[in-house]
Design an enzyme around this catalytic site. Structure first.
Site, PDB file in Angstrom:
ATOM      1  N   MET A  28       0.853  -1.190   0.000  1.00 48.07           N
ATOM      2  CA  MET A  28       0.000   0.000   0.000  1.00 48.07           C
ATOM      3  C   MET A  28       0.892   1.244   0.000  1.00 48.07           C
ATOM      4  O   MET A  28       0.453   2.339   0.357  1.00 48.07           O
ATOM      5  CB  MET A  28      -0.939  -0.029   1.206  1.00 48.07           C
ATOM      6  CG  MET A  28      -1.883  -1.228   1.163  1.00 48.07           C
ATOM      7  SD  MET A  28      -3.448  -0.965   1.985  1.00 48.07           S
ATOM      8  CE  MET A  28      -2.914  -0.759   3.649  1.00 48.07           C
ATOM      9  N   HIS A  35       9.433  -3.397   3.438  1.00 48.17           N
ATOM     10  CA  HIS A  35       9.067  -3.587   2.028  1.00 48.17           C
ATOM     11  C   HIS A  35      10.314  -3.827   1.177  1.00 48.17           C
ATOM     12  O   HIS A  35      10.310  -4.655   0.270  1.00 48.17           O
ATOM     13  CB  HIS A  35       8.375  -2.334   1.474  1.00 48.17           C
ATOM     14  CG  HIS A  35       7.053  -2.021   2.093  1.00 48.17           C
ATOM     15  ND1 HIS A  35       6.845  -0.929   2.898  1.00 48.17           N
ATOM     16  CD2 HIS A  35       5.864  -2.674   2.023  1.00 48.17           C
ATOM     17  CE1 HIS A  35       5.585  -0.904   3.277  1.00 48.17           C
ATOM     18  NE2 HIS A  35       4.969  -1.952   2.776  1.00 48.17           N
ATOM     19  N   GLN A  59     -10.224  -2.745   2.628  1.00 40.21           N
ATOM     20  CA  GLN A  59      -9.701  -3.418   3.824  1.00 40.21           C
ATOM     21  C   GLN A  59      -9.683  -2.498   5.040  1.00 40.21           C
ATOM     22  O   GLN A  59      -9.209  -2.888   6.099  1.00 40.21           O
ATOM     23  CB  GLN A  59      -8.328  -4.018   3.561  1.00 40.21           C
ATOM     24  CG  GLN A  59      -7.193  -3.025   3.359  1.00 40.21           C
ATOM     25  CD  GLN A  59      -5.915  -3.726   2.947  1.00 40.21           C
ATOM     26  OE1 GLN A  59      -5.769  -4.187   1.818  1.00 40.21           O
ATOM     27  NE2 GLN A  59      -4.962  -3.831   3.855  1.00 40.21           N
ATOM     28  N   GLY A 147       5.186  -9.961   4.340  1.00 37.66           N
ATOM     29  CA  GLY A 147       5.993  -9.840   5.553  1.00 37.66           C
ATOM     30  C   GLY A 147       5.293 -10.457   6.765  1.00 37.66           C
ATOM     31  O   GLY A 147       4.065 -10.374   6.904  1.00 37.66           O
ATOM     32  N   GLU A 148       6.086 -11.047   7.646  1.00 33.42           N
ATOM     33  CA  GLU A 148       5.520 -11.717   8.834  1.00 33.42           C
ATOM     34  C   GLU A 148       4.992 -10.753   9.879  1.00 33.42           C
ATOM     35  O   GLU A 148       4.362 -11.175  10.834  1.00 33.42           O
ATOM     36  CB  GLU A 148       6.573 -12.635   9.461  1.00 33.42           C
ATOM     37  CG  GLU A 148       6.693 -13.928   8.711  1.00 33.42           C
ATOM     38  CD  GLU A 148       7.579 -14.950   9.401  1.00 33.42           C
ATOM     39  OE1 GLU A 148       8.161 -14.639  10.461  1.00 33.42           O
ATOM     40  OE2 GLU A 148       7.707 -16.054   8.855  1.00 33.42           O
ATOM     41  N   ASP A 150       2.625  -8.929   9.406  1.00 35.91           N
ATOM     42  CA  ASP A 150       1.194  -9.204   9.237  1.00 35.91           C
ATOM     43  C   ASP A 150       1.021 -10.717   9.079  1.00 35.91           C
ATOM     44  O   ASP A 150       0.626 -11.215   8.019  1.00 35.91           O
ATOM     45  CB  ASP A 150       0.664  -8.444   8.021  1.00 35.91           C
ATOM     46  CG  ASP A 150       0.768  -6.945   8.224  1.00 35.91           C
ATOM     47  OD1 ASP A 150       0.189  -6.436   9.194  1.00 35.91           O
ATOM     48  OD2 ASP A 150       1.470  -6.286   7.445  1.00 35.91           O
ATOM     49  N   GLN A 153      -2.296 -12.123   8.022  1.00 37.27           N
ATOM     50  CA  GLN A 153      -2.558 -11.858   6.606  1.00 37.27           C
ATOM     51  C   GLN A 153      -1.974 -12.979   5.726  1.00 37.27           C
ATOM     52  O   GLN A 153      -2.591 -13.398   4.750  1.00 37.27           O
ATOM     53  CB  GLN A 153      -1.953 -10.507   6.232  1.00 37.27           C
ATOM     54  CG  GLN A 153      -1.996 -10.172   4.762  1.00 37.27           C
ATOM     55  CD  GLN A 153      -1.678  -8.718   4.492  1.00 37.27           C
ATOM     56  OE1 GLN A 153      -2.550  -7.867   4.568  1.00 37.27           O
ATOM     57  NE2 GLN A 153      -0.447  -8.411   4.153  1.00 37.27           N
ATOM     58  N   MET A 184       8.802  -2.600  11.766  1.00 34.31           N
ATOM     59  CA  MET A 184       8.634  -1.575  10.730  1.00 34.31           C
ATOM     60  C   MET A 184       7.205  -1.626  10.202  1.00 34.31           C
ATOM     61  O   MET A 184       6.673  -2.703   9.913  1.00 34.31           O
ATOM     62  CB  MET A 184       9.592  -1.834   9.582  1.00 34.31           C
ATOM     63  CG  MET A 184      11.011  -1.650   9.985  1.00 34.31           C
ATOM     64  SD  MET A 184      11.763  -0.379   8.998  1.00 34.31           S
ATOM     65  CE  MET A 184      13.340  -0.265   9.823  1.00 34.31           C
ATOM     66  N   SER A 185       6.609  -0.448  10.086  1.00 33.89           N
ATOM     67  CA  SER A 185       5.252  -0.331   9.574  1.00 33.89           C
ATOM     68  C   SER A 185       5.119   1.044   8.936  1.00 33.89           C
ATOM     69  O   SER A 185       5.743   2.007   9.403  1.00 33.89           O
ATOM     70  CB  SER A 185       4.266  -0.455  10.744  1.00 33.89           C
ATOM     71  OG  SER A 185       3.015   0.087  10.385  1.00 33.89           O
TER      72      SER A 185
HETATM   73  O1  PAF Z   1       0.023  -5.643   3.698  1.00 35.66           O
HETATM   74  C1  PAF Z   1      -0.444  -4.739   2.970  1.00 35.66           C
HETATM   75  O2  PAF Z   1       0.189  -3.704   2.733  1.00 35.66           O
HETATM   76  C2  PAF Z   1      -1.831  -4.913   2.381  1.00 35.66           C
HETATM   77  O3  PAF Z   1      -2.674  -5.551   3.260  1.00 35.66           O
HETATM   78  C3  PAF Z   1      -1.813  -5.596   1.003  1.00 35.66           C
HETATM   79  C4  PAF Z   1      -1.336  -7.035   1.100  1.00 35.66           C
HETATM   80  C5  PAF Z   1      -0.937  -4.824   0.035  1.00 35.66           C
HETATM   81  C6  PAF Z   1      -3.218  -5.639   0.423  1.00 35.66           C
HETATM   82  O4  PAF Z   1      -3.727  -4.352   0.220  1.00 35.66           O
END
Ligand code: PAF
Length: 280
Positions: A28, A35, A59, A147-148, A150, A153, A184-185
């Site tokens: 995103m 990333h 989401q 990434g772990e 999340d 997810q 990191m976020s």
């Molecule tokens: O982890 C994220 O940044 C989002 O949830 C993703 C996987 C890009 C989906 O929008």
């Protein structure tokens, strides 16, 4: 550097190119070192790579959270370019992916979307599954990288792949942390410098829970964590769970035969941060 707003342009480009494996890193945007690790892994593993940058509206269960989500597309493109100018960057508008208004689809994810994080962000994982499936179907990547940080997810996406018979392999990459341990976020930049430094206590509390697991009962660990945040003014504990690694079933007692993971969500001056670590 090639960045495209329309998936059809990317498909045309891919048709002209010969490649053995296509990797996708869905993001995103507001890219950080976490990333970067994903994109580097993708470009080492696959000979053609797509990074998507799209703040997916379906989401977000909270309108304000969506509005405040940090965006820095030019900087993101520079970052990707430095990793490799050959990476294809997909920067769509919602209309390239969704009808208007954008709506999440409903997927059967065997309930994994409703646990832990899903309890606090209703519909969040259905929105994630919606966009991830769209991206998978659009580009048919061989591999997708997540990434772990999340962790849930990743399980949701794996469940989506199994239940909907998608032919994609998931590569998960360990959580990348700031020097002080904070995961990191993209949301970290919403914190002022001092608070961002103080936020290291989230990881510290997880590490203490991990140490306690050797000698303490589950109730003692749960009590320690909730008590830990009680007098911390900037911090509001939203949840702490110890759950099975694969099913995310929250455990009611500790059993060293199970692979367990601790999950936490803390609001730091109103900014919601999540983290998790493997226990045993
Ligand atoms: O982890 C994220 O940044 C989002 O949830 C993703 C996987 C890009 C989906 O929008």
């Amino acid at each position: 550097m090639r960045s495209f707003n329309h998936s059809t342009e990317i498909l045309k480009l891919l048709k002209r190119r010969k490649y053995k494996s296509l990797g996708l890193v869905p993001t995103m945007g507001s890219l950080h070192n976490g990333h970067i690790k994903l994109i580097e892994a993708c470009s080492m593993y696959c000979d053609e790579n797509i990074v998507s940058i799209f703040v997916n509206p379906t989401q977000f269960n909270n309108k304000k959270d969506l509005e405040n989500y940090p965006q820095s597309i030019k900087n993101d493109i520079d970052i990707i370019n430095k990793i490799s100018p050959n990476i294809i960057v997909y920067t769509p508008k919602a209309s390239d992916l969704y009808d208007s208004p954008a709506k999440a689809e409903v997927f059967d994810l065997d309930g994994i979307d409703e646990l832990i994080e899903g309890k606090y962000r209703k519909g969040h994982f259905q929105g994630v599954a919606t966009i991830v499936k769209k991206l998978f179907e659009r580009f048919s990547p061989d591999y997708a990288f997540f990434g772990e940080k999340d962790y849930q997810q990743i399980l949701v996406v794996k469940k989506l792949i199994i239940n909907y018979n998608l032919k994609i392999k998931i590569k998960s990459i360990s959580t990348v942390r700031e020097k002080n341990g904070l995961a990191m976020s993209s949301r970290n930049i919403l914190l002022d410098k001092e608070t961002r430094d103080d936020a290291k206590i989230i990881y510290e509390s997880l590490c203490t829970a991990k140490k306690m697991i050797k000698s303490k009962k589950l109730e003692e660990i749960n009590y320690f964590i909730s008590n830990f945040y009680v007098n911390k003014k900037k911090f509001k504990l939203e949840y702490f769970y110890i759950a099975e690694n694969h099913s995310l079933k929250v455990v009611t007692s500790l059993n060293s035969n199970l692979k367990l993971r601790a999950f936490i969500s803390v609001k730091v001056k109103g900014i919601r941060l999540i983290d998790n670590i493997a226990l045993f």
